[in-house]
Enzyme design. Structure first.
Site, mmCIF file in Angstrom:
data_model
loop_
_atom_site.group_PDB
_atom_site.id
_atom_site.type_symbol
_atom_site.label_atom_id
_atom_site.label_comp_id
_atom_site.label_asym_id
_atom_site.label_seq_id
_atom_site.Cartn_x
_atom_site.Cartn_y
_atom_site.Cartn_z
ATOM 1 N N LYS A 13 0.515 -1.095 -0.321
ATOM 2 C CA LYS A 13 -0.283 0.036 -0.220
ATOM 3 C C LYS A 13 1.276 1.566 -0.055
ATOM 4 C CE LYS A 13 -2.303 -0.136 3.802
ATOM 5 N NZ LYS A 13 -1.516 -1.926 3.557
ATOM 6 N N ARG A 88 -9.144 1.093 8.772
ATOM 7 C CA ARG A 88 -9.534 -0.042 9.097
ATOM 8 C C ARG A 88 -10.110 -1.154 10.404
ATOM 9 N NH1 ARG A 88 -3.003 0.695 8.568
ATOM 10 N NH2 ARG A 88 -1.795 -1.361 8.905
ATOM 11 N N ARG A 127 11.600 -7.260 5.020
ATOM 12 C CA ARG A 127 11.848 -5.762 5.021
ATOM 13 C C ARG A 127 11.928 -4.872 5.162
ATOM 14 N NH1 ARG A 127 6.283 -2.816 4.696
ATOM 15 N NH2 ARG A 127 5.864 -3.113 7.280
ATOM 16 N N ARG A 160 11.331 -2.141 11.318
ATOM 17 C CA ARG A 160 10.640 -1.234 11.721
ATOM 18 C C ARG A 160 10.130 -2.471 12.898
ATOM 19 N NH1 ARG A 160 4.818 -0.337 8.315
ATOM 20 N NH2 ARG A 160 4.120 -1.541 9.954
ATOM 21 N N ARG A 171 -0.743 -8.906 13.131
ATOM 22 C CA ARG A 171 -0.537 -8.070 12.224
ATOM 23 C C ARG A 171 -1.928 -8.242 10.943
ATOM 24 N NH1 ARG A 171 4.302 -5.315 10.442
ATOM 25 N NH2 ARG A 171 3.391 -3.955 9.189
HETATM 26 P P1 AMP Z 1 1.032 0.794 8.960
HETATM 27 O O1 AMP Z 1 1.985 1.298 8.684
HETATM 28 O O2 AMP Z 1 -0.167 1.364 7.957
HETATM 29 O O3 AMP Z 1 1.202 -0.870 8.440
HETATM 30 O O4 AMP Z 1 0.377 0.641 9.932
HETATM 31 C C1 AMP Z 1 1.255 0.865 11.266
HETATM 32 C C2 AMP Z 1 0.842 0.374 12.459
HETATM 33 O O5 AMP Z 1 0.019 1.585 13.462
HETATM 34 C C3 AMP Z 1 -0.694 -0.322 13.028
HETATM 35 O O6 AMP Z 1 -0.358 -2.279 12.640
HETATM 36 C C4 AMP Z 1 -1.518 -0.094 14.028
HETATM 37 O O7 AMP Z 1 -1.455 -0.427 15.201
HETATM 38 C C5 AMP Z 1 -1.405 0.965 13.362
HETATM 39 N N1 AMP Z 1 -2.368 2.032 12.901
HETATM 40 C C6 AMP Z 1 -2.338 3.089 11.386
HETATM 41 N N2 AMP Z 1 -3.170 3.028 10.877
HETATM 42 C C7 AMP Z 1 -4.701 2.788 11.444
HETATM 43 C C8 AMP Z 1 -5.395 2.614 11.508
HETATM 44 N N3 AMP Z 1 -6.494 2.674 10.885
HETATM 45 N N4 AMP Z 1 -6.146 2.441 12.417
HETATM 46 C C9 AMP Z 1 -5.383 1.633 13.824
HETATM 47 N N5 AMP Z 1 -4.561 1.546 13.839
HETATM 48 C C10 AMP Z 1 -3.522 1.637 12.915
#
Ligand code: AMP
Length: 213
Positions: A13, A88, A127, A160, A171
């Site tokens: 994404k 989400r 990654r 990360r 996740r």
């Molecule tokens: P990402 O970078 O999109 O993979 O997000 C990393 C982490 O941030 C996720 O695993 C969640 O813990 C948190 N996070 C990001 N976006 C959301 C969202 N829309 N709702 C809840 N938690 C989020």
């Protein structure tokens, strides 16, 4: 144009949203990047979010909704944006819909990137991400030319905290339980398009641009 990129962690994404936003002249809004920025700045939201993120859990809806609603009211998004990582949960989607309705706006397209669980585990396990420009690399599939250094901006690469195997499995599970219902949600609204996310970055990009145009 307002677009949502939907897909499990590791679907690409972030990479695709960055490239599409440049081609389509839209602003890229990543909820994960906004949260990591809060963490780096040591804000209250950043400190609270860190515990959830480290474990691979979702940050509570009310915190995320406030953060995104504030972001989409900023003047730079007047010509549209690509949301990456938000919504989400169904509650987040409903709140977004309401906030947009109040401004006489709506989401035009939701692109769902489909990738198998096994492929996600392989991708996230190896990654490495650039601290400066966020470009992702992969130990085996797309290693940097110099170990630990970004090919594009020479920034330092890091892994990360939530790319540990334990957090990755969590996740993916959380995505299945809490985010997957959004496929039906947007399908009912006639805005959903699904694309195969297992081709090359360029192939997936072309499918996505075709799907949202
Ligand atoms: P990402 O970078 O999109 O993979 O997000 C990393 C982490 O941030 C996720 O695993 C969640 O813990 C948190 N996070 C990001 N976006 C959301 C969202 N829309 N709702 C809840 N938690 C989020």
């Amino acid at each position: 144009m307002r677009i949502i990129l939907l897909g499990p962690p590791g679907a690409g994404k972030g990479t695709q949203a960055k490239s599409m936003s440049e081609s389509l002249g839209l602003v890229h809004i990543s909820s994960g990047d906004l949260l990591r920025d809060h963490q780096n700045r040591g804000t209250e939201l950043g400190v609270t979010a860190r515990d959830y993120m480290k474990k691979g859990l979702l940050v509570p809806d009310d915190l995320i909704i406030d953060m995104i609603e504030e972001r989409i009211k900023m003047p730079d998004v007047e010509f549209g944006y690509i949301l990456d990582g938000f919504p989400r949960t169904v509650q987040q989607a409903r709140s977004l819909e309401k906030a947009l309705e109040n401004q006489g706006e709506r989401i035009d397209k939701v692109a769902n990137i489909v990738v198998s669980d096994q492929e996600l585990i392989t991708r996230l396990g190896g990654r490495w991400i650039c601290r400066q420009c966020q470009q992702p690399f992969h130990e085996i599939n797309s290693p940097p030319q110099i170990e630990g250094q970004c090919d594009t901006c020479n920034g330092e690469l890091y892994q990360r905290e939530d790319d540990t195997s334990e957090a990755v499995v969590k996740r993916i599970k959380v995505f299945g339980e809490q985010t997957n219902p959004l496929i039906e949600y947007y399908s009912k609204r006639g805005t959903l398009v699904s694309v195969d996310g297992e081709g090359s970055i360029e192939q997936v990009r072309e499918s996505l641009i075709g799907a949202v145009s």
